[in-house]
Design a protein around this motif. Structure first.
Motif, PDB file in Angstrom:
ATOM      1  N   HIS A  30       0.808  -1.212   0.000  1.00 20.50           N
ATOM      2  CA  HIS A  30       0.000   0.000   0.000  1.00 20.50           C
ATOM      3  C   HIS A  30       0.848   1.272   0.000  1.00 20.50           C
ATOM      4  CE1 HIS A  30       1.196   0.353   4.209  1.00 20.50           C
ATOM      5  NE2 HIS A  30       1.000  -0.955   4.269  1.00 20.50           N
ATOM      6  N   GLY A  34      -2.392   4.185   3.343  1.00 19.65           N
ATOM      7  CA  GLY A  34      -3.264   3.037   3.187  1.00 19.65           C
ATOM      8  C   GLY A  34      -2.884   1.832   4.006  1.00 19.65           C
ATOM      9  N   GLY A  38      -6.713  -2.083   1.027  1.00 20.79           N
ATOM     10  CA  GLY A  38      -7.171  -1.081   0.060  1.00 20.79           C
ATOM     11  C   GLY A  38      -7.844  -1.706  -1.152  1.00 20.79           C
ATOM     12  N   SER A 104       1.956   3.914  -4.795  1.00 19.82           N
ATOM     13  CA  SER A 104       2.595   5.150  -4.360  1.00 19.82           C
ATOM     14  C   SER A 104       3.860   4.872  -3.542  1.00 19.82           C
ATOM     15  CB  SER A 104       1.580   5.997  -3.585  1.00 19.82           C
ATOM     16  OG  SER A 104       2.048   7.309  -3.383  1.00 19.82           O
ATOM     17  N   SER A 128       0.435   4.221  -9.374  1.00 19.04           N
ATOM     18  CA  SER A 128       0.458   5.619  -8.917  1.00 19.04           C
ATOM     19  C   SER A 128       1.830   5.995  -8.357  1.00 19.04           C
ATOM     20  CB  SER A 128      -0.633   5.869  -7.863  1.00 19.04           C
ATOM     21  OG  SER A 128      -1.916   5.683  -8.406  1.00 19.04           O
ATOM     22  N   ASP A 160      -3.021  12.508 -12.141  1.00 17.84           N
ATOM     23  CA  ASP A 160      -2.253  12.329 -10.910  1.00 17.84           C
ATOM     24  C   ASP A 160      -1.337  13.534 -10.680  1.00 17.84           C
ATOM     25  OD1 ASP A 160      -0.557  11.500  -8.835  1.00 17.84           O
ATOM     26  OD2 ASP A 160      -0.622   9.415  -9.487  1.00 17.84           O
ATOM     27  N   HIS A 189      -4.572  10.388  -8.095  1.00 16.93           N
ATOM     28  CA  HIS A 189      -3.578   9.534  -7.443  1.00 16.93           C
ATOM     29  C   HIS A 189      -4.209   8.292  -6.818  1.00 16.93           C
ATOM     30  CE1 HIS A 189       0.476   8.924  -5.979  1.00 16.93           C
ATOM     31  NE2 HIS A 189       0.058   8.809  -4.729  1.00 16.93           N
ATOM     32  N   ASP A 190      -5.411   8.419  -6.294  1.00 15.37           N
ATOM     33  CA  ASP A 190      -6.086   7.311  -5.620  1.00 15.37           C
ATOM     34  C   ASP A 190      -6.890   6.513  -6.642  1.00 15.37           C
ATOM     35  OD1 ASP A 190      -7.410   5.545  -4.028  1.00 15.37           O
ATOM     36  OD2 ASP A 190      -8.384   7.041  -2.752  1.00 15.37           O
ATOM     37  N   SER A 192      -8.209   3.719  -6.298  1.00 16.71           N
ATOM     38  CA  SER A 192      -9.353   3.025  -5.707  1.00 16.71           C
ATOM     39  C   SER A 192     -10.654   3.739  -6.065  1.00 16.71           C
ATOM     40  CB  SER A 192      -9.206   2.949  -4.184  1.00 16.71           C
ATOM     41  OG  SER A 192      -8.118   2.129  -3.814  1.00 16.71           O
TER      42      SER A 192
END
Length: 214
Positions: A30, A34, A38, A104, A128, A160, A189-190, A192
């Protein structure tokens, strides 16, 4: 497919297990805010498992120490040790290719480990990737990329703020191995929260790079 709890001294997470012998394995972790639960990690692991991979989503050491809050930069090496522990766990479960990656911060630490230990993985999946802090492209996090020697797939939202698609292409060109970029339309960026799920395209890109690396 089934999902198993993994809770050892060095690795905590969930292992998605395919029906039948695995063709390989992937460990994904993650980002700074996170956990291994996730949504993007669950989706990615489900897709890889559908294609015959063992897929581990796991927590980095900083998250095991504290259920909330960001990682400490001074302890980032400990998080890379956590990535190495996940790799070692999966190496004992399959003779196929081993993939490492993350979202990330998790992806960045994974890529740094791959630069430090070229044989730790057969390919990377970086979701990301935080190429630079938002609004600060001069602070690019690319110093280690020329030391990555394995095929690498980037999965990146076109909105992003941590790096544009064009910036990411330039960064990927620093890697002296095959790379691929999966663009996620209208996503930040997220991932999800992305309107479209990029996991199928990510798996397809990985399989294509692995085939080309044979």
């Amino acid at each position: 497919m089934s999902v198993e709890l993994v809770d050892t001294e060095t690795v905590h997470g969930r292992l998605h297990v395919p029906d039948g012998p695995p063709r390989g394995a992937i460990a994904l972790t993650h980002g700074a805010g996170g956990t291994s639960d996730g949504a993007i990690l669950r989706r990615m692991c489900d897709r890889f498992t559908e294609h015959g991979f063992l897929a581990l989503r796991y927590d980095l050491p900083f998250r095991r120490r504290n259920p909330k809050g960001p990682p400490q930069p001074s302890r980032a090496a400990e998080d890379r040790t956590g990535v190495a522990a996940a790799a070692a766990l999966l190496n004992n479960r399959t003779a196929g290719p081993l993939l490492l990656g993350g979202v990330s911060y998790g992806g960045r630490q994974t890529s740094m480990l791959a630069a430090e230990q070229p044989r730790v993985a057969d390919a990377l999946v970086l979701v990301s990737y935080p190429l630079h802090p938002p609004g600060k492209p001069e602070r690019a996090r690319t110093e280690h990329l020329p030391d990555i020697a394995v095929p690498t797939v980037f999965v990146h939202g076109v909105r992003d703020p941590f790096g544009t698609v064009d910036e990411l292409r330039d960064a990927a060109a620093l890697i002296p191995a095959a790379t691929a970029l999966v663009e996620v339309p209208a996503a930040g960026h997220d991932l999800s929260r992305a309107k479209s799920d990029p996991s199928d395209a990510a798996v397809a890109a990985v399989l294509k790079l692995l085939e080309g690396a044979r």
